[in-house]
Motif scaffolding. Structure first.
Motif, PDB file in Angstrom:
ATOM      1  N   UNK A 158     -16.814 -22.487   7.146  1.00  0.00           N
ATOM      2  CA  UNK A 158     -16.800 -21.995   5.767  1.00  0.00           C
ATOM      3  C   UNK A 158     -15.390 -21.626   5.316  1.00  0.00           C
ATOM      4  N   UNK A 159     -14.632 -21.024   6.215  1.00  0.00           N
ATOM      5  CA  UNK A 159     -13.256 -20.646   5.880  1.00  0.00           C
ATOM      6  C   UNK A 159     -12.407 -21.878   5.601  1.00  0.00           C
ATOM      7  N   UNK A 160     -12.610 -22.937   6.380  1.00  0.00           N
ATOM      8  CA  UNK A 160     -11.860 -24.170   6.147  1.00  0.00           C
ATOM      9  C   UNK A 160     -12.269 -24.834   4.837  1.00  0.00           C
ATOM     10  N   UNK A 161     -13.525 -24.749   4.475  1.00  0.00           N
ATOM     11  CA  UNK A 161     -13.973 -25.307   3.200  1.00  0.00           C
ATOM     12  C   UNK A 161     -13.402 -24.494   2.039  1.00  0.00           C
ATOM     13  N   UNK A 162     -13.413 -23.180   2.181  1.00  0.00           N
ATOM     14  CA  UNK A 162     -12.969 -22.287   1.114  1.00  0.00           C
ATOM     15  C   UNK A 162     -11.447 -22.287   0.962  1.00  0.00           C
ATOM     16  N   UNK A 163     -10.718 -22.174   2.062  1.00  0.00           N
ATOM     17  CA  UNK A 163      -9.252 -22.073   2.012  1.00  0.00           C
ATOM     18  C   UNK A 163      -8.577 -23.421   1.858  1.00  0.00           C
ATOM     19  N   UNK A 164      -8.303 -24.081   2.978  1.00  0.00           N
ATOM     20  CA  UNK A 164      -7.616 -25.378   2.913  1.00  0.00           C
ATOM     21  C   UNK A 164      -8.413 -26.446   2.161  1.00  0.00           C
ATOM     22  N   UNK A 179     -25.366 -25.762   6.026  1.00  0.00           N
ATOM     23  CA  UNK A 179     -24.526 -24.842   6.782  1.00  0.00           C
ATOM     24  C   UNK A 179     -25.174 -23.486   6.604  1.00  0.00           C
ATOM     25  N   UNK A 180     -25.560 -22.853   7.666  1.00  0.00           N
ATOM     26  CA  UNK A 180     -26.398 -21.652   7.631  1.00  0.00           C
ATOM     27  C   UNK A 180     -25.633 -20.410   7.182  1.00  0.00           C
ATOM     28  N   UNK A 181     -25.134 -20.421   5.960  1.00  0.00           N
ATOM     29  CA  UNK A 181     -24.472 -19.249   5.413  1.00  0.00           C
ATOM     30  C   UNK A 181     -24.197 -19.441   3.936  1.00  0.00           C
ATOM     31  N   UNK A 182     -23.767 -18.423   3.280  1.00  0.00           N
ATOM     32  CA  UNK A 182     -23.302 -18.387   1.900  1.00  0.00           C
ATOM     33  C   UNK A 182     -24.369 -18.717   0.876  1.00  0.00           C
ATOM     34  N   UNK A 183     -25.519 -19.202   1.260  1.00  0.00           N
ATOM     35  CA  UNK A 183     -26.526 -19.536   0.248  1.00  0.00           C
ATOM     36  C   UNK A 183     -26.917 -18.320  -0.568  1.00  0.00           C
ATOM     37  N   UNK A 184     -26.941 -17.152   0.075  1.00  0.00           N
ATOM     38  CA  UNK A 184     -27.339 -15.945  -0.627  1.00  0.00           C
ATOM     39  C   UNK A 184     -26.302 -15.532  -1.663  1.00  0.00           C
ATOM     40  N   UNK A 185     -25.064 -15.971  -1.524  1.00  0.00           N
ATOM     41  CA  UNK A 185     -24.023 -15.562  -2.461  1.00  0.00           C
ATOM     42  C   UNK A 185     -24.106 -16.277  -3.804  1.00  0.00           C
ATOM     43  N   UNK A 186     -24.896 -17.341  -3.857  1.00  0.00           N
ATOM     44  CA  UNK A 186     -25.017 -18.070  -5.115  1.00  0.00           C
ATOM     45  C   UNK A 186     -25.755 -17.259  -6.172  1.00  0.00           C
ATOM     46  N   UNK A 187     -26.632 -16.373  -5.749  1.00  0.00           N
ATOM     47  CA  UNK A 187     -27.484 -15.662  -6.705  1.00  0.00           C
ATOM     48  C   UNK A 187     -27.208 -14.201  -6.724  1.00  0.00           C
ATOM     49  N   UNK A 231     -18.324 -22.783  -5.022  1.00  0.00           N
ATOM     50  CA  UNK A 231     -18.387 -24.166  -4.547  1.00  0.00           C
ATOM     51  C   UNK A 231     -18.661 -24.225  -3.047  1.00  0.00           C
ATOM     52  N   UNK A 232     -18.022 -23.342  -2.293  1.00  0.00           N
ATOM     53  CA  UNK A 232     -18.255 -23.298  -0.846  1.00  0.00           C
ATOM     54  C   UNK A 232     -19.705 -22.927  -0.548  1.00  0.00           C
ATOM     55  N   UNK A 233     -20.251 -22.013  -1.331  1.00  0.00           N
ATOM     56  CA  UNK A 233     -21.650 -21.624  -1.153  1.00  0.00           C
ATOM     57  C   UNK A 233     -22.582 -22.787  -1.478  1.00  0.00           C
ATOM     58  N   UNK A 234     -22.293 -23.497  -2.549  1.00  0.00           N
ATOM     59  CA  UNK A 234     -23.114 -24.653  -2.905  1.00  0.00           C
ATOM     60  C   UNK A 234     -23.005 -25.743  -1.850  1.00  0.00           C
ATOM     61  N   UNK A 235     -21.800 -26.005  -1.387  1.00  0.00           N
ATOM     62  CA  UNK A 235     -21.571 -26.996  -0.331  1.00  0.00           C
ATOM     63  C   UNK A 235     -22.341 -26.628   0.929  1.00  0.00           C
ATOM     64  N   UNK A 236     -22.293 -25.347   1.290  1.00  0.00           N
ATOM     65  CA  UNK A 236     -23.009 -24.889   2.486  1.00  0.00           C
ATOM     66  C   UNK A 236     -24.511 -25.093   2.329  1.00  0.00           C
ATOM     67  N   UNK A 237     -25.031 -24.821   1.158  1.00  0.00           N
ATOM     68  CA  UNK A 237     -26.457 -25.001   0.914  1.00  0.00           C
ATOM     69  C   UNK A 237     -26.880 -26.454   0.977  1.00  0.00           C
ATOM     70  N   UNK A 238     -26.113 -27.318   0.360  1.00  0.00           N
ATOM     71  CA  UNK A 238     -26.435 -28.748   0.328  1.00  0.00           C
ATOM     72  C   UNK A 238     -26.326 -29.361   1.724  1.00  0.00           C
ATOM     73  N   UNK A 239     -25.342 -28.908   2.496  1.00  0.00           N
ATOM     74  CA  UNK A 239     -25.087 -29.489   3.816  1.00  0.00           C
ATOM     75  C   UNK A 239     -25.741 -28.717   4.946  1.00  0.00           C
ATOM     76  N   UNK A 250     -13.809 -23.103  -4.477  1.00  0.00           N
ATOM     77  CA  UNK A 250     -14.032 -21.736  -4.904  1.00  0.00           C
ATOM     78  C   UNK A 250     -15.139 -21.160  -4.015  1.00  0.00           C
ATOM     79  N   UNK A 251     -15.345 -19.857  -4.073  1.00  0.00           N
ATOM     80  CA  UNK A 251     -16.409 -19.247  -3.291  1.00  0.00           C
ATOM     81  C   UNK A 251     -17.768 -19.818  -3.692  1.00  0.00           C
TER      82      UNK A 251
END
Length: 80
Positions: A49-55, A72-80, A62-70, A59-60
């Protein structure tokens, strides 16, 4: 689905090689990176997640949406 499978295979290979020289879980504990996990399962997921968000220049949100679609077991809760 070939692209996602390829990315997942590459990610697992990277984590495998990285784990040979670095204990991600111990490092995360020692630095306090996973004190408040917020649905992040482990240090490897946090790194991803840090690599998706930083390098990765996401955006946070976008990283949350990417994690949800792919799945990745995190950040989904931050979308809402």
């Amino acid at each position: 689905m070939g692209t996602n499978d390829s990315i997942e295979t590459d990610w697992q290979a990277l984590i495998s090689r990285l784990s040979q020289s670095l204990d991600l879980e111990a490092t995360a504990r020692a630095t306090g990176a996973l004190v408040r996990r917020r649905n992040v399962a482990d240090a490897a997921t946090l790194l991803r997640l840090a690599l998706a968000y930083g390098p990765g220049a996401m955006s946070l949100r976008s990283a949350a949406a990417w994690a949800g679609v792919n799945d990745v077991r995190a950040f989904r809760m931050l979308l809402f």
